[in-house]
Write an enzyme that holds these catalytic residues in place. Sequence first.
Site, PDB file in Angstrom:
ATOM      1  N   SER A 624       0.842  -1.186   0.000  1.00 38.08           N
ATOM      2  CA  SER A 624       0.000   0.000   0.000  1.00 38.08           C
ATOM      3  C   SER A 624       0.886   1.248   0.000  1.00 38.08           C
ATOM      4  CB  SER A 624      -0.966  -0.032   1.185  1.00 38.08           C
ATOM      5  OG  SER A 624      -1.999   0.896   1.031  1.00 38.08           O
ATOM      6  N   ASP A 712      -9.986  -3.798  -5.424  1.00 35.81           N
ATOM      7  CA  ASP A 712      -9.441  -2.912  -4.398  1.00 35.81           C
ATOM      8  C   ASP A 712     -10.005  -1.507  -4.585  1.00 35.81           C
ATOM      9  OD1 ASP A 712      -7.913  -1.473  -2.593  1.00 35.81           O
ATOM     10  OD2 ASP A 712      -6.037  -2.437  -3.140  1.00 35.81           O
ATOM     11  N   HIS A 744      -8.577  -4.784  -0.978  1.00 37.14           N
ATOM     12  CA  HIS A 744      -7.295  -4.223  -0.581  1.00 37.14           C
ATOM     13  C   HIS A 744      -6.504  -5.177   0.310  1.00 37.14           C
ATOM     14  CE1 HIS A 744      -4.458  -0.965  -0.133  1.00 37.14           C
ATOM     15  NE2 HIS A 744      -4.538  -1.024   1.190  1.00 37.14           N
TER      16      HIS A 744
END
Length: 773
Positions: A624, A712, A744
């Site tokens: 991320s 996501d 995600h």
Amino acid sequence: MSDDALTPPAAAPAADRPTAVRVLPPSEPPFTVRRPSERTFHGDTFTDDYEWLRTKEDPEVVAHLEAQNAWTLDRQAHLAPLRQTLFDEIKGRTLETDLSVPARDGDWWYYARTVEGQQYPIHARYPVAGPDDWTPRVLEPGQPVPGEQIMLDQNAQAEGHDFFALGSLDVSDDGTRLLYATDTAGDERYTLRVRDLATGEDLRDEVRETAPGAMFTPDGQHVFYLTVDEAWRPWRVWRHRLGTPGSDDVLVFEEPDERYWVGVGLSRSKKYLQIELGSKVTSESWLLESDDPTGEFRVVWPRREGVEYTVEHAVLPTSLVEPVSLVEPVETQVSTGSTGDVLLILHNKDALNFELVASPVPAPGGTVAPEAADVVVPHDPDVRLEGVSASERYLVLYYRREAISRSAVLSLVEPVETGEGPVGWDFQEISFGQPLESVGAGVGVWEQPNLKVGYTSFVTPSSLYLYDVASGERTLLKQQPVLGGYDAGDYDQRREWAVAEDGTRVPVSLVWRKDKVRFGVSTGSTTGTSEAPAEPAPLLLYGYGAYEYSIDPYFSVSRLSLLDRGVVFAVAHVRGGGEMGRSWYDDGKLAAKRNTFTDFVACGRHLVATGWTASDRMVADGGSAGGLLVGAATNLAPDLFTGVLAGVPFVDALTSMLDPTLPLTVTERDEWGDPLNDADVYAYMRSYTPYENVSDDASRYPQVLATTSFNDTRVLYVEPAKWVARLQAAGAPAMLKIEMSAGHGGVSGRYSAWEQVAFEQAWILDVLGLAGL
């Protein structure tokens, strides 16, 4: 084309469009067609060859992603036996049929259990033995639990779905109803339902498209829940009365400012309903007596730009006189505060590292000025105060000192018989005496006389203790089982310090298996002479560095497979995280974001200089915002690593931050800046965003594996897809692995998650030359 406008990809007639997928020799990745589109902002024009991959509904895009996936799997086919071995090791070390330690609420003990062969937990409970029953039973895995009632079996809920996630779980105070919310797509939109626990049947109450975090009111007649806007931001609070149609639901609160996320909850005392909202730098709390759920909420402190605060209701039976110190804590301290019902407010107004104050509860129609509050724990530049929990009998403080998270219990000391002299707190800091450890005390329900303490380290499996507040005695309730004869004494952990390019000392945590790493003496350290491996070891360097999130010591079963093969695991605690206090975070965000990347590079170079590893033996890992970190570090120092693992990476950050319609963009401006309206921010982000700064000749780049998920909503799949396409076009050895039915957090279900970990670890070991071990 006008300035400050995104130009969509040029669309040629279908018959003239070149195909995006063609048959190539196995050694070459799928060919990604370049369809240039121009983006002009603040006088700068960027030509984006791969923005066309954003069109999720385009069959050609889907075909390209599937082709990239197939190519990656083909290139990794030789690792199939190793992947199976790694999966078997994780599975073999895990007690598959297991139970959590029960937690009491009302007349029931609640717990979750897992069953061998099943992907998801089962949520269950058993009745308490009586009002003084505050010690959970020792439950034996695989053995019947007397009086057990199964409330929700996630495996049954997930049946027939490729993805499943639970977003809300709550039980009414009288114990008769269960509220739960599920997501079967991975897009974080949940369907809320209510179950009659006597019959096991779901009621007619059902609400779709909710956010996580729904809850019952104490009377059990109402449900408060959240919905999101088009950018996936929780922004509305609704009240639903059980037994009524959803069309009758009442909008209780709406936050129009797109920077703010909204949440709803209940104080631990259950006396107040709370609505909390916050941007990255400002927050606000609203209260309502829970016995009047249809009443009007009132604000505690009206929002002030840059002021963050949280609220915890407490009852203090007497007045106190002097503040508590967390720098040099003593056994008994005295503190100032109000009497009766108070709000403990943790805030950063004129207190960078936060302070704790006690404030009267605002009357209906009124608020309390911050200046009127009594200080309980004053601000200290060396201590980051992170939280407080209150119970009927004591308080628990959560704070960070010297880059280590800590917990302390404060219980009131009764006044002397004469009534004269200060009334104090009995102060107990909870520690297990390890140089690297994570300790967290859980208060439980309001009336609970004891508390639970969680403890772990890089070498200690997660452990849960029952802590007697009166005596300080700890009783081990459960330690995470690690099958196969795990011995913590076979492993070691250490904290080192790298020096960043501006002279800042950056913590680095390391863990390794003792018999796999031989030590000598290294004199190449930038912080002095220290013992280091006699020869460079293979090493995995992990980093995150955003949102003030701290990577504290934690145990991992799956990590053992790497350690046992001689890999050293290291964490670079770079700026942008919260390990060293609020200033550590501030020095790694907005116009100081570059520090995050240079800190990571400095940590990598420190580990090479001190003999821990070598550039051809080190893999960088981040997910991320950590994916942005490792992507930017790769551009800065392409020769430093031999491999880069980037999970759901935020590598096209500038493009995303220029589009206010995307999820998170407006909220994230306090973290990254606003490149849409600020030319300086645009230029700064343009200078570091990984996608836009890939070298035209990336042949010297390390091997790259980027993983992502098609659904996501936080970091769209298109970011790693574009990044990998550009890396491949520039000659870098890059691969993309995409889950077509996930969000995600990746795949759902524990076995699927283990398979994903095994895939990534096999790739790491292969890059490090250890695939044969």
